[in-house]
Design an enzyme around this catalytic site. Structure first.
Site, PDB file in Angstrom:
ATOM      1  N   LYS A 194      75.936  16.881  42.075  1.00 59.78           N
ATOM      2  CA  LYS A 194      75.830  17.683  43.617  1.00 59.78           C
ATOM      3  C   LYS A 194      75.154  16.713  44.263  1.00 59.78           C
ATOM      4  O   LYS A 194      75.545  16.899  45.500  1.00 59.78           O
ATOM      5  CB  LYS A 194      74.895  18.863  43.234  1.00 59.78           C
ATOM      6  CG  LYS A 194      75.834  20.108  42.447  1.00 59.78           C
ATOM      7  CD  LYS A 194      77.023  20.574  43.088  1.00 59.78           C
ATOM      8  CE  LYS A 194      77.698  21.544  42.360  1.00 59.78           C
ATOM      9  NZ  LYS A 194      79.269  21.797  42.833  1.00 59.78           N
TER      10      LYS A 194
ATOM     11  N   SER B 135      74.154  22.873  45.560  1.00 53.06           N
ATOM     12  CA  SER B 135      73.306  23.770  44.848  1.00 53.06           C
ATOM     13  C   SER B 135      71.735  23.236  45.112  1.00 53.06           C
ATOM     14  O   SER B 135      71.311  22.207  45.429  1.00 53.06           O
ATOM     15  CB  SER B 135      73.598  23.374  43.356  1.00 53.06           C
ATOM     16  OG  SER B 135      72.439  24.279  42.345  1.00 53.06           O
TER      17      SER B 135
ATOM     18  N   TYR C 283      75.084  17.438  35.495  1.00 52.87           N
ATOM     19  CA  TYR C 283      75.627  18.374  36.566  1.00 52.87           C
ATOM     20  C   TYR C 283      75.031  18.260  37.944  1.00 52.87           C
ATOM     21  O   TYR C 283      75.444  18.132  38.994  1.00 52.87           O
ATOM     22  CB  TYR C 283      75.670  19.897  35.994  1.00 52.87           C
ATOM     23  CG  TYR C 283      75.699  21.113  37.096  1.00 52.87           C
ATOM     24  CD1 TYR C 283      76.824  21.189  37.631  1.00 52.87           C
ATOM     25  CD2 TYR C 283      74.486  21.413  37.479  1.00 52.87           C
ATOM     26  CE1 TYR C 283      76.746  22.026  38.402  1.00 52.87           C
ATOM     27  CE2 TYR C 283      74.384  22.681  38.474  1.00 52.87           C
ATOM     28  CZ  TYR C 283      75.657  22.830  39.131  1.00 52.87           C
ATOM     29  OH  TYR C 283      75.896  23.787  40.143  1.00 52.87           O
TER      30      TYR C 283
HETATM   31  C1  UD1 Z   1      71.224  27.500  36.388  1.00 49.42           C
HETATM   32  C2  UD1 Z   1      71.060  25.691  36.520  1.00 49.42           C
HETATM   33  C3  UD1 Z   1      71.353  25.468  38.052  1.00 49.42           C
HETATM   34  C4  UD1 Z   1      73.068  26.029  38.338  1.00 49.42           C
HETATM   35  C5  UD1 Z   1      72.997  27.270  38.100  1.00 49.42           C
HETATM   36  C6  UD1 Z   1      74.297  27.833  38.356  1.00 49.42           C
HETATM   37  C7  UD1 Z   1      69.644  24.984  34.853  1.00 49.42           C
HETATM   38  C8  UD1 Z   1      68.148  24.607  34.689  1.00 49.42           C
HETATM   39  N1  UD1 Z   1      69.915  25.233  36.148  1.00 49.42           N
HETATM   40  O1  UD1 Z   1      70.210  27.959  37.354  1.00 49.42           O
HETATM   41  O2  UD1 Z   1      71.734  24.176  38.080  1.00 49.42           O
HETATM   42  O3  UD1 Z   1      73.134  25.563  39.816  1.00 49.42           O
HETATM   43  O4  UD1 Z   1      72.532  27.694  36.912  1.00 49.42           O
HETATM   44  O5  UD1 Z   1      74.576  29.128  38.306  1.00 49.42           O
HETATM   45  O6  UD1 Z   1      70.168  25.417  34.031  1.00 49.42           O
HETATM   46  N2  UD1 Z   1      67.157  33.362  31.706  1.00 49.42           N
HETATM   47  C9  UD1 Z   1      66.808  34.237  30.709  1.00 49.42           C
HETATM   48  N3  UD1 Z   1      67.482  34.521  29.729  1.00 49.42           N
HETATM   49  C10 UD1 Z   1      68.678  34.280  29.799  1.00 49.42           C
HETATM   50  C11 UD1 Z   1      69.523  33.353  30.790  1.00 49.42           C
HETATM   51  C12 UD1 Z   1      68.612  32.852  31.747  1.00 49.42           C
HETATM   52  O7  UD1 Z   1      65.507  34.472  30.541  1.00 49.42           O
HETATM   53  O8  UD1 Z   1      69.739  34.365  28.779  1.00 49.42           O
HETATM   54  C13 UD1 Z   1      66.126  32.844  32.789  1.00 49.42           C
HETATM   55  C14 UD1 Z   1      66.081  31.579  33.006  1.00 49.42           C
HETATM   56  O9  UD1 Z   1      64.955  30.853  32.334  1.00 49.42           O
HETATM   57  C15 UD1 Z   1      65.687  31.611  34.615  1.00 49.42           C
HETATM   58  C16 UD1 Z   1      66.675  32.705  35.124  1.00 49.42           C
HETATM   59  O10 UD1 Z   1      66.850  33.423  34.103  1.00 49.42           O
HETATM   60  O11 UD1 Z   1      64.442  31.578  34.839  1.00 49.42           O
HETATM   61  C17 UD1 Z   1      67.975  32.072  35.831  1.00 49.42           C
HETATM   62  O12 UD1 Z   1      68.750  31.578  34.656  1.00 49.42           O
HETATM   63  P1  UD1 Z   1      70.357  30.865  35.029  1.00 49.42           P
HETATM   64  O13 UD1 Z   1      71.029  32.162  35.398  1.00 49.42           O
HETATM   65  O14 UD1 Z   1      70.646  30.341  33.946  1.00 49.42           O
HETATM   66  O15 UD1 Z   1      70.256  30.112  36.438  1.00 49.42           O
HETATM   67  P2  UD1 Z   1      69.072  28.781  36.680  1.00 49.42           P
HETATM   68  O16 UD1 Z   1      68.668  28.244  35.490  1.00 49.42           O
HETATM   69  O17 UD1 Z   1      68.354  29.116  37.751  1.00 49.42           O
END
Ligand code: UD1
Length: 347
Positions: free
Chosen positions: A165, A136, A161
Site C-alpha cells: 500500500k 489503508s 501487504y
Molecule cells: C487488518 C490488517 C490491515 C488491513 C485490514 C483489512 C493487521 C495487523 N491489519 O486490520 O492492515 O488493512 O485488516 O481489513 O492484520 N480481532 C479479534 N478477534 C478476531 C479478529 C480480530 O479480537 O477473531 C481484533 C483484532 O485484534 C483487532 C480488531 O479485532 O483489534 C480488528 O481486527 P481485523 O478485523 O483483523 O482488522 P485489523 O487488524 O485492524
C-alpha cells in the site's frame, strides 16, 4: 430506446477493478446510483460472479463485467483496447490478507504492484487521467499520536501487504508528478465493516475469516464456535484494541466523491490522499456490546492472548476529508453491525 441509448452515452464510464469484491461491489452500486456507467474488471480470485446479481438487484442495472487479471500486462492491455471510453479508474483489485503476505511476499508484490503499474501505463497510453486508489490506514503503523491526520508520518510497514500500500502510494505520487496530465487520489481506509442495507451484497470471505466482523457474524450464525478476543491487556480503557470501523456504504460514497472531484478538476494537487474513517475509536469489546444491542443476539466469545502484529489503537482525524471532499461517514455503529448480521443471515 433512442433516448435511453443517448442517456447511456452521456454517462461517464468508470472502471472498477476488483469490483466484485467487498468494497468494490458496494462502490459499483453507489457509482451507478450516482449516474455513472460502471465496468468491472476482476479475476474472481477472491470473489464470486454472482455479486453482479446483487448489484443489479439493488440498482436495476447490471454493470459490464470482464474477467481479467490486470497484473498481467498482456491481459491488461487487451482489456483497455476493448474498453476505450473509460474516463476514470478506481483500483481495488489486490491481495489483502496480512498473514498470507508474510508467508508469500512475492505473490503480494507481484500482484499488487504489477497491476498498479499496468494500470498507470494504460492510463498514459489511453489518455485516462483519473485514478482513485484503495489504500489503508496500515500505512501509519502504530502512530505516536492519535487521532491520525493526513500529515501523520507513515511508518515502516508491518507486513508485505502493508508495504504494497505504501509503495503503491509512492508510485502514484511519482508518476503523476512526471506526467501532470494524470491525477490520483489515495483513500486510506480504516476498518470497513457492514453490508448494503438491502442485504443483497456484503463481505464474502473465503475460508476462515481473519477479520473481526465476519468471524463474529459467523460465530453467531453457529459456523464458528467462539470468537477469540485478541488481548485485553492493552493500554486502552477496557484493555482490548481500538479501531475506527467505517460502514462500507459510507466508504463507497467516499469513492464517488473522489471520482467527482477528479472529473470536475476540483483536486488541489495531482496527487492527494485522504483518511476515510469515522473519527471514533471503538474497542473489540465495544463491538461485541454494540452487536448484541442492535441484533439481540449473544456473541459467544473468550479473551485470548494478543495476535502477533496487531497495533494497540488507531483511529482517524477526518476533518481534512470532511472539509476537502465534503464527505462524512453517516451511519451509526449499531446500524452497521445490524447490516452485517442481516447479510450473514442470507448466506
Ligand atoms: C487488518 C490488517 C490491515 C488491513 C485490514 C483489512 C493487521 C495487523 N491489519 O486490520 O492492515 O488493512 O485488516 O481489513 O492484520 N480481532 C479479534 N478477534 C478476531 C479478529 C480480530 O479480537 O477473531 C481484533 C483484532 O485484534 C483487532 C480488531 O479485532 O483489534 C480488528 O481486527 P481485523 O478485523 O483483523 O482488522 P485489523 O487488524 O485492524
Amino acid at each position: 430506446m433512442k433516448q435511453r441509448n443517448q442517456e447511456i452515452e452521456m454517462k461517464k464510464r468508470v472502471l472498477v477493478s476488483g469490483g466484485t469484491g467487498y468494497i468494490g461491489s458496494h462502490t459499483a452500486v453507489e457509482l451507478q446510483n450516482n449516474g455513472f456507467d460502471v465496468v468491472i474488471a476482476d479475476n474472481l480470485s477472491n470473489s464470486k460472479i454472482e455479486v453482479l446479481d446483487g448489484i443489479e438487484g439493488i440498482t436495476g442495472i447490471r454493470p459490464l463485467f470482464d474477467k481479467v487479471d490486470l497484473s498481467r500486462k498482456n491481459e491488461c492491455d487487451e482489456f483497455f483496447k476493448r474498453y476505450d471510453d473509460i474516463e476514470a479508474i478506481i483500483h481495488f483489485a489486490a491481495s489483502k490478507a496480512v498473514g498470507e503476505s508474510v508467508e508469500n511476499p512475492l505473490l503480494y508484490y507481484r500482484n499488487n504492484i504489477n497491476s498498479l503499474i499496468n494500470i498507470l501505463e494504460a492510463m498514459k497510453e489511453h489518455n485516462i487521467p483519473n485514478l482513485v486508489f484503495s489504500s489503508s490506514c496500515t500505512v501509519y503503523g502504530q502512530p505516536n499520536k492519535l487521532p491520525v491526520t493526513e500529515s501523520t508520518p507513515r511508518k515502516e510497514a508491518e507486513s508485505p501487504y502493508g508495504n504494497t500500500k505504501s509503495i503503491c502510494e509512492d508510485i502514484i505520487r511519482d508518476v503523476v508528478k512526471a506526467h501532470p496530465e494524470l491525477k490520483g487520489i489515495a483513500l486510506r481506509y480504516f476498518n470497513p465493516i457492514g453490508a448494503h442495507p438491502s442485504s443483497k451484497i456484503g463481505e464474502l470471505p473465503l475460508g476462515v475469516p481473519n477479520n473481526l466482523i465476519p468471524f463474529l457474524t459467523q460465530t453467531v450464525a453457529g459456523i464458528r464456535s467462539e470468537l477469540s478476543v485478541f488481548g485485553n491487556d492493552y493500554n486502552t480503557p477496557d484493555g482490548s484494541c481500538i479501531r475506527d470501523y467505517i460502514n462500507v456504504v459510507d466508504l463507497a460514497n467516499a469513492h464517488v466523491v473522489a471520482i467527482e472531484r477528479l472529473l470536475q478538476d476540483r483536486n488541489k494537487n495531482n496527487y492527494e490522499y485522504f483518511n476515510v474513517g469515522t473519527g471514533s475509536g471503538v474497542s473489540v469489546l465495544e463491538i461485541i456490546e454494540s452487536f448484541e444491542r442492535s441484533t439481540g443476539e449473544k456473541v459467544p466469545h473468550k479473551i485470548v492472548g494478543r495476535r502477533a502484529g496487531d497495533i494497540e489503537q488507531i483511529y482517524a482525524d477526518t476533518s481534512f476529508s470532511n472539509q476537502e471532499l465534503g464527505w462524512k461517514a453517516e451511519k451509526s455503529l449499531d446500524e452497521t453491525l445490524l447490516s452485517a448480521w442481516n447479510w450473514q443471515k442470507t448466506l
